[in-house]
Scaffold this motif. Structure first.
Motif, mmCIF file in Angstrom:
data_model
loop_
_atom_site.group_PDB
_atom_site.id
_atom_site.type_symbol
_atom_site.label_atom_id
_atom_site.label_comp_id
_atom_site.label_asym_id
_atom_site.label_seq_id
_atom_site.Cartn_x
_atom_site.Cartn_y
_atom_site.Cartn_z
ATOM 1 N N TYR A 1 25.222 50.004 34.697
ATOM 2 C CA TYR A 1 24.232 49.606 33.697
ATOM 3 C C TYR A 1 24.811 48.724 32.593
ATOM 4 O O TYR A 1 24.202 47.729 32.202
ATOM 5 N N LEU A 2 25.963 49.088 32.057
ATOM 6 C CA LEU A 2 26.489 48.353 30.910
ATOM 7 C C LEU A 2 26.933 46.945 31.274
ATOM 8 O O LEU A 2 26.988 46.066 30.419
ATOM 9 N N PHE A 3 27.252 46.724 32.568
ATOM 10 C CA PHE A 3 27.685 45.383 32.981
ATOM 11 C C PHE A 3 26.644 44.694 33.844
ATOM 12 O O PHE A 3 26.956 43.730 34.550
ATOM 13 N N ASN A 4 25.422 45.178 33.789
ATOM 14 C CA ASN A 4 24.278 44.509 34.409
ATOM 15 C C ASN A 4 24.513 44.167 35.878
ATOM 16 O O ASN A 4 24.093 43.124 36.360
ATOM 17 N N MET A 5 25.224 45.026 36.608
ATOM 18 C CA MET A 5 25.554 44.704 37.994
ATOM 19 C C MET A 5 24.336 44.889 38.898
ATOM 20 O O MET A 5 23.578 45.838 38.743
ATOM 21 N N ASP A 6 24.196 43.977 39.873
ATOM 22 C CA ASP A 6 23.229 44.252 40.920
ATOM 23 C C ASP A 6 23.930 45.076 42.001
ATOM 24 O O ASP A 6 25.137 45.308 41.950
ATOM 25 N N LYS A 7 23.176 45.526 42.995
ATOM 26 C CA LYS A 7 23.723 46.454 43.987
ATOM 27 C C LYS A 7 24.852 45.834 44.793
ATOM 28 O O LYS A 7 25.891 46.458 45.034
ATOM 29 N N ASP A 8 24.653 44.583 45.233
ATOM 30 C CA ASP A 8 25.686 43.925 46.041
ATOM 31 C C ASP A 8 26.981 43.775 45.263
ATOM 32 O O ASP A 8 28.075 43.988 45.794
ATOM 33 N N GLU A 9 26.863 43.399 44.002
ATOM 34 C CA GLU A 9 28.051 43.228 43.163
ATOM 35 C C GLU A 9 28.774 44.557 42.975
ATOM 36 O O GLU A 9 30.007 44.632 43.044
ATOM 37 N N PHE A 10 28.015 45.624 42.761
ATOM 38 C CA PHE A 10 28.622 46.937 42.563
ATOM 39 C C PHE A 10 29.336 47.406 43.827
ATOM 40 O O PHE A 10 30.440 47.953 43.769
ATOM 41 N N ILE A 11 28.713 47.199 44.973
ATOM 42 C CA ILE A 11 29.329 47.599 46.242
ATOM 43 C C ILE A 11 30.662 46.890 46.430
ATOM 44 O O ILE A 11 31.678 47.506 46.780
ATOM 45 N N GLN A 12 30.679 45.584 46.201
ATOM 46 C CA GLN A 12 31.909 44.822 46.410
ATOM 47 C C GLN A 12 32.979 45.172 45.382
ATOM 48 O O GLN A 12 34.167 45.211 45.694
ATOM 49 N N GLN A 13 32.566 45.454 44.154
ATOM 50 C CA GLN A 13 33.533 45.694 43.091
ATOM 51 C C GLN A 13 34.103 47.113 43.122
ATOM 52 O O GLN A 13 35.278 47.316 42.802
ATOM 53 N N PHE A 14 33.297 48.097 43.552
ATOM 54 C CA PHE A 14 33.729 49.487 43.441
ATOM 55 C C PHE A 14 33.827 50.229 44.768
ATOM 56 O O PHE A 14 34.723 51.043 44.952
ATOM 57 N N ILE A 15 32.900 49.994 45.670
ATOM 58 C CA ILE A 15 32.857 50.805 46.880
ATOM 59 C C ILE A 15 33.638 50.177 48.021
ATOM 60 O O ILE A 15 34.450 50.825 48.674
ATOM 61 N N ASN A 16 33.425 48.891 48.260
ATOM 62 C CA ASN A 16 34.067 48.230 49.400
ATOM 63 C C ASN A 16 35.369 47.516 49.065
ATOM 64 O O ASN A 16 36.035 47.012 49.959
ATOM 65 N N ARG A 17 35.728 47.440 47.805
ATOM 66 C CA ARG A 17 36.791 46.537 47.390
ATOM 67 C C ARG A 17 38.120 46.787 48.098
ATOM 68 O O ARG A 17 38.723 45.861 48.647
ATOM 69 N N ASP A 18 38.590 48.038 48.114
ATOM 70 C CA ASP A 18 39.901 48.310 48.706
ATOM 71 C C ASP A 18 39.918 48.029 50.200
ATOM 72 O O ASP A 18 40.902 47.503 50.737
#
Length: 212
Positions: free
Chosen positions: A140-157
């Motif tokens: 929420y605080l960084f206005n991420m959309d779902k795709d951005e969040f997935i790439q940045q936090f879930i799929n990144r490693d």
């Protein structure tokens, strides 16, 4: 849109704007994500309050979606992972894209339990932690959309690992056991799966071991 929904949306925007201001983030423009925020404390952001003010679909995902915990599911592949036979040299053979809707629980419990919703599961199993708090805050605080969040936090490693940029640390990776077409979290990744389910993120990457 019903007047009640409009009021909730306004309250949500005001709540998030106040938190952005408190943490030194821009209130009016999009805040660019930076890894430096991993060490930033967003513990005062109340995710339950955010969800209560969110849209109907997000609220439903949190309060009406059942979740299971099960006794450990036997898996030779998972045993090989715990003993080091499956490691960074061959993780790529176990990486899959998984539909979030098919992840229906975890298999780290000593008994079978069915929770009525994600909130009960998070509260009753002690998963209401700073990690989950921060993940929702980042979203929420960084206005991420779902795709951005997935790439940045879930799929990144996993993405870095598959591109040869780094070894795979399973601490930050979703690990699942597949049993009869359904998936259960094992060892790591419960917070990431909960976030993905809460926001209907579609498909995420995970290390998947087959049940016996």
């Amino acid at each position: 849109m019903a007047i009640e929904s409009v009021i909730k949306k306004i309250k949500l925007k005001i709540y998030i704007a106040k938190k952005k201001h408190k943490h030194g983030l821009s209130v009016c423009k999009k805040n660019k994500w930076s890894d430096k925020y991993f060490v930033h404390d967003f513990s005062d952001v109340d995710y339950k309050k955010i969800i209560d003010l969110e849209d109907t679909e997000t609220h439903r995902q949190f309060y009406t979606l059942p979740y299971l915990t099960m006794k450990h599911i036997e898996s030779i592949e998972y045993t090989q992972y715990t003993t080091g036979e499956i490691n960074n040299n061959n993780f790529k053979n176990y990486i899959e894209e998984v539909d979030v809707d098919n992840i229906i629980g975890d298999c780290t419990s000593n008994e079978f339990m069915r929770f009525n919703n994600l909130y009960d599961y998070i509260s009753d199993t002690g998963l209401r932690t700073i990690v989950l708090q921060d993940f929702i805050s980042y979203y929420y605080l960084f206005n991420m959309d779902k795709d951005e969040f997935i790439q940045q936090f879930i799929n990144r490693d996993i993405t870095y690992y598959l591109s040869g940029k780094k070894t795979l640390t399973t601490t930050n990776t979703v690990c699942l056991i597949k049993n009869e077409g359904k998936y259960y979290v094992v060892n790591n990744g419960r917070h990431r799966v909960l976030i993905a389910k809460l926001f209907k993120m579609g498909r995420i990457k995970a290390i998947v071991f087959n049940a016996d």
